[in-house]
Design an enzyme around this catalytic site. Structure first.
Site, mmCIF file in Angstrom:
data_model
loop_
_atom_site.group_PDB
_atom_site.id
_atom_site.type_symbol
_atom_site.label_atom_id
_atom_site.label_comp_id
_atom_site.label_asym_id
_atom_site.label_seq_id
_atom_site.Cartn_x
_atom_site.Cartn_y
_atom_site.Cartn_z
ATOM 1 N NE ARG A 125 33.622 14.533 -8.897
ATOM 2 C CZ ARG A 125 32.466 14.897 -8.488
ATOM 3 N NH1 ARG A 125 32.018 16.210 -8.865
ATOM 4 N NH2 ARG A 125 31.981 14.303 -7.275
ATOM 5 C CG HIS B 194 31.201 14.231 -0.644
ATOM 6 N ND1 HIS B 194 30.854 14.961 0.490
ATOM 7 C CD2 HIS B 194 30.627 14.831 -1.848
ATOM 8 C CE1 HIS B 194 30.311 15.962 0.055
ATOM 9 N NE2 HIS B 194 30.045 16.082 -1.074
ATOM 10 C CG HIS C 295 31.418 11.519 -3.684
ATOM 11 N ND1 HIS C 295 29.992 11.189 -3.765
ATOM 12 C CD2 HIS C 295 31.500 12.550 -4.448
ATOM 13 C CE1 HIS C 295 29.444 11.958 -4.436
ATOM 14 N NE2 HIS C 295 30.143 12.965 -4.821
ATOM 15 N NE ARG D 39 33.133 17.473 -3.460
ATOM 16 C CZ ARG D 39 32.184 16.922 -4.608
ATOM 17 N NH1 ARG D 39 32.352 15.722 -5.394
ATOM 18 N NH2 ARG D 39 31.029 17.470 -4.894
ATOM 19 C CD GLU E 195 28.692 22.538 -5.444
ATOM 20 O OE1 GLU E 195 27.327 22.180 -5.404
ATOM 21 O OE2 GLU E 195 29.455 21.688 -5.935
#
Length: 662
Positions: free
Chosen positions: A483, A332, A448, A387, A212
């Site tokens: 994060r 997100h 998110h 992100r 990811e």
């Protein structure tokens, strides 16, 4: 300015003002007077564990602080309201009051991965109550699609995972925490598998590891695109079969029950509202774990379930727990944009549908509506950038072209691969006429994850004796300013497990609080109010909630400015004042509780924490981007600390119910 003071990134609120207007000071080696200041402080090299804070006097030092929260071990025999109690294998219900007080060795608030994993371990040593706001499965864990990151491939390494985490966190992560989590993560995955969790395997029979955004290696363990659901299933199954665990569903946690023991704040349990029977139930415990999730619903669009209204963070703040890094709200990048679907949903969703990071990790490409690929314009990592970078890039495209969404395309991959890896996303989109194997997915950023929360040491301990935290409600220092994808479930698993032994030790040395129940005023339902007044209160509260969410999105969103943050501060204060005034004009009393009103007070509390923290950070780092300070400042590579607040003459939202003036 004295020699013990220096200008720094600190926000101080005089108690009793009820506003969010702050002056800027840091007190170096000085005592903050109890009930005098609320401080939002960035300490020099104040790593996530090293707030040396003797709670009641709020001693905060910017140097020489230990690597763990030094909460003094109390001998509870010193307190007349404690009684020795040996661990029992059977839950004990008291008959005090109306029989609505329950005694457990351990109380766990929240039924996500952190709460359940912890409950299963401590249940070997005593009775456990798991308190959950809705159905047991209704948690952020259940909505986690991507997976759990862990070093399970020979070509990967703990150092590599650490480096990816720290880079994504904009170098604000606590290195010791990062090392602990990345090192212990693989064992936590193996424990889940041993408990019956089923993850995807490749043709070679080994675990299929996805990649990811922000990760340099394939290290994401997953169960298709429903990983959280599978972990929750396995844990809930084990919890249901454990005779020492009692599950209390539809119990809303109102406030923690605390007292002062010398210079220390002590947690004795929690008051809850049974939202089905409308009864107040008091839980007295020796140890309390807060694992209640985040606060996504301070924003109008969030991937979080409806239960994520910041209850745990707000309760802990009111209980004088230290809060940290609340400015870092992760949006997100890719929630499903209903406006772009061929068939529009009949009613708006309570929470946005998440399109996992793994879609981009599998080769998904982002385009604007002019079919132009834009991520290469913003970052050399393109779609695999962290992100915060991707969310800001999409936000810029939306504002630049005045569009409502962008497109995420994975249709160039083989159809079988898409359906195998993302069956849940494919099915959801197909319900609205979109075939992701041949059409791009309309996406938009949505709130998110809270990277900030209740400040925790390496064993989940807080500055409140007997109170531990794990999961999204905690700020352990792992995430820093942003994060890394799939590190949330990992952190929850690691810290839930690390909190077990100190909790057992604390339980074995503690007794139940057995003083007069009148010590804490018992919350009451507003049954004395006429139904017309309650209807008006519920309608006004619903509108106020929407107004607060609009303020947060408009003024405290992905891109910020000092002027807009100050406007948000003023507007939130005015809105909260207006709401509370209306409540009390309708006959509402300070100890009254109702689900909607209690959620509203928690949303106000968390929104103010985010705004004050954002105003304190005079740089752009990770998820906090402000046009007035657009660059990273090395001197400000510090966590933001919110010290315990005064409970005198502040707003209703800022005080524990049992400390309300009558």
């Amino acid at each position: 300015m004295s020699s013990n003071e220096k200008t720094a990134m600190t926000t101080v609120l005089p108690a009793g003002s009820g506003t969010l207007h702050y002056s800027v000071k840091i007190y170096k080696g000085q005592h903050f007077r109890r009930n005098s200041w609320v401080s939002v402080t960035a300490f020099k090299r104040c790593t996530q564990k090293d707030l040396s804070c003797a709670m009641s006097s709020s001693i905060c030092r910017s140097h020489g602080v230990s690597k763990s929260l030094k909460t003094q071990r109390y001998s509870f025999s010193h307190f007349p309201f404690y009684e020795s109690w040996k661990p029992s294998r059977t839950a004990v219900n008291s008959c005090l009051e109306d029989g609505s007080t329950k005694f457990f060795d351990f109380v766990v608030i929240g039924s996500g991965v952190a709460g359940l994993r912890y409950a299963l371990e401590v249940a070997k040593h005593g009775t456990v109550a798991v308190i959950t706001k809705a159905e047991p499965h209704e948690s952020n864990t259940n909505y986690a699609q991507g997976g759990v990151s862990a070093v399970l491939c020979p070509s990967d390494s703990v150092e590599s995972h650490m480096r990816d985490t720290i880079v994504a966190g904009a170098y604000l992560c606590d290195e010791e925490t990062v090392r602990v989590v990345c090192t212990e993560g693989p064992d936590r995955i193996r424990e889940l598998i041993a408990m019956g969790a089923s993850f995807d395997h490749g043709e070679d029979g080994n675990l299929h590891l996805a990649r990811e955004g922000g990760h340099s290696h394939h290290r994401i363990v997953h169960a298709a695109d429903m990983t959280g659901r599978e972990i929750e299933r396995a844990l809930l199954e084990a919890v249901v079969n454990d005779p020492n665990i009692s599950m209390f569903q539809h119990h809303f946690a109102i406030d923690l029950l605390t007292s002062q023991g010398g210079s220390e704040t002590v947690c004795h349990g929690v008051d809850t509202l049974n939202t089905e029977s409308l009864e107040v139930v008091r839980f007295i415990s020796k140890v309390t774990l807060l694992a209640s999730g985040g606060a996504g619903h301070i924003y109008p669009t969030t991937t979080n379930p409806p239960v994520a209204t910041g209850d745990g963070i707000a309760m802990a703040h009111r209980a004088e727990a230290v809060i940290s890094n609340m400015e870092f709200v992760q949006f997100h990048p890719t929630a499903l944009a209903d406006e772009g679907l061929p068939i529009k949903p009949e009613k708006s969703r309570e929470n946005a549908f998440l399109v996992t990071e793994a879609v981009r990790g599998d080769g998904g490409i982002l385009y604007n509506l002019a079919k132009e690929r834009f991520m290469p314009l913003y970052d050399e990592r393109e779609e695999l950038a962290p992100r915060d970078v991707v969310a800001r890039s999409i936000d810029d495209q939306l504002k630049k072209w005045n569009e409502k969404y962008v497109l995420l395309n994975i249709s160039h991959k083989p159809k079988e691969q898409i359906l195998a890896h993302f069956p849940n996303i494919a099915a959801e989109c197909l319900k609205y006429g979109l075939d992701i194997t041949s059409q791009p997915i309309p996406v938009v950023p949505a709130a998110h994850y809270m990277c900030g929360g209740v400040r925790a040491g390496l064993q989940g301990e807080t500055n409140v004796s007997g109170l531990y935290v794990a999961g999204e409600v905690a700020c352990t220092g792992l995430h820093g300013a942003n994060r890394l994808a799939s590190n949330s479930l990992l952190e929850a698993l690691v810290f839930a497990r690390r909190a077990v032994q100190p909790s057992i030790d604390h339980m074995s040395q503690s007794g139940f609080y057995v003083g007069p129940s009148s010590r804490w005023a018992r919350p009451v339902m507003p049954s004395s109010l006429p139904s017309s007044a309650m209807d008006d209160i519920l309608n006004v509260t619903e509108q106020m909630r929407k107004d607060l969410q609009s303020i947060m999105w408009e003024y405290v969103g992905i891109v910020r400015s000092t002027r807009r943050l100050e406007s948000a501060e003023k507007k939130i204060h005015e809105l909260e004042t207006q709401w509370e005034k209306f409540l009390f004009q309708q006959g509402w009393e300070p100890t009254m509780v109702a689900l909607e009103a209690c959620e509203m007070r928690n949303l106000f509390c968390c929104a103010k924490l985010v705004v004050s923290s954002a105003l304190a950070r005079h740089e752009s780092r990770g998820l906090h981007y402000t046009i007035d300070f657009p660059h990273v400042e090395e001197s400000m590579r510090l966590p933001t600390i919110i010290l315990p607040c005064s409970t005198v003459s502040t707003t209703w939202s800022s005080r524990q119910l049992h400390k309300q003036p009558v």
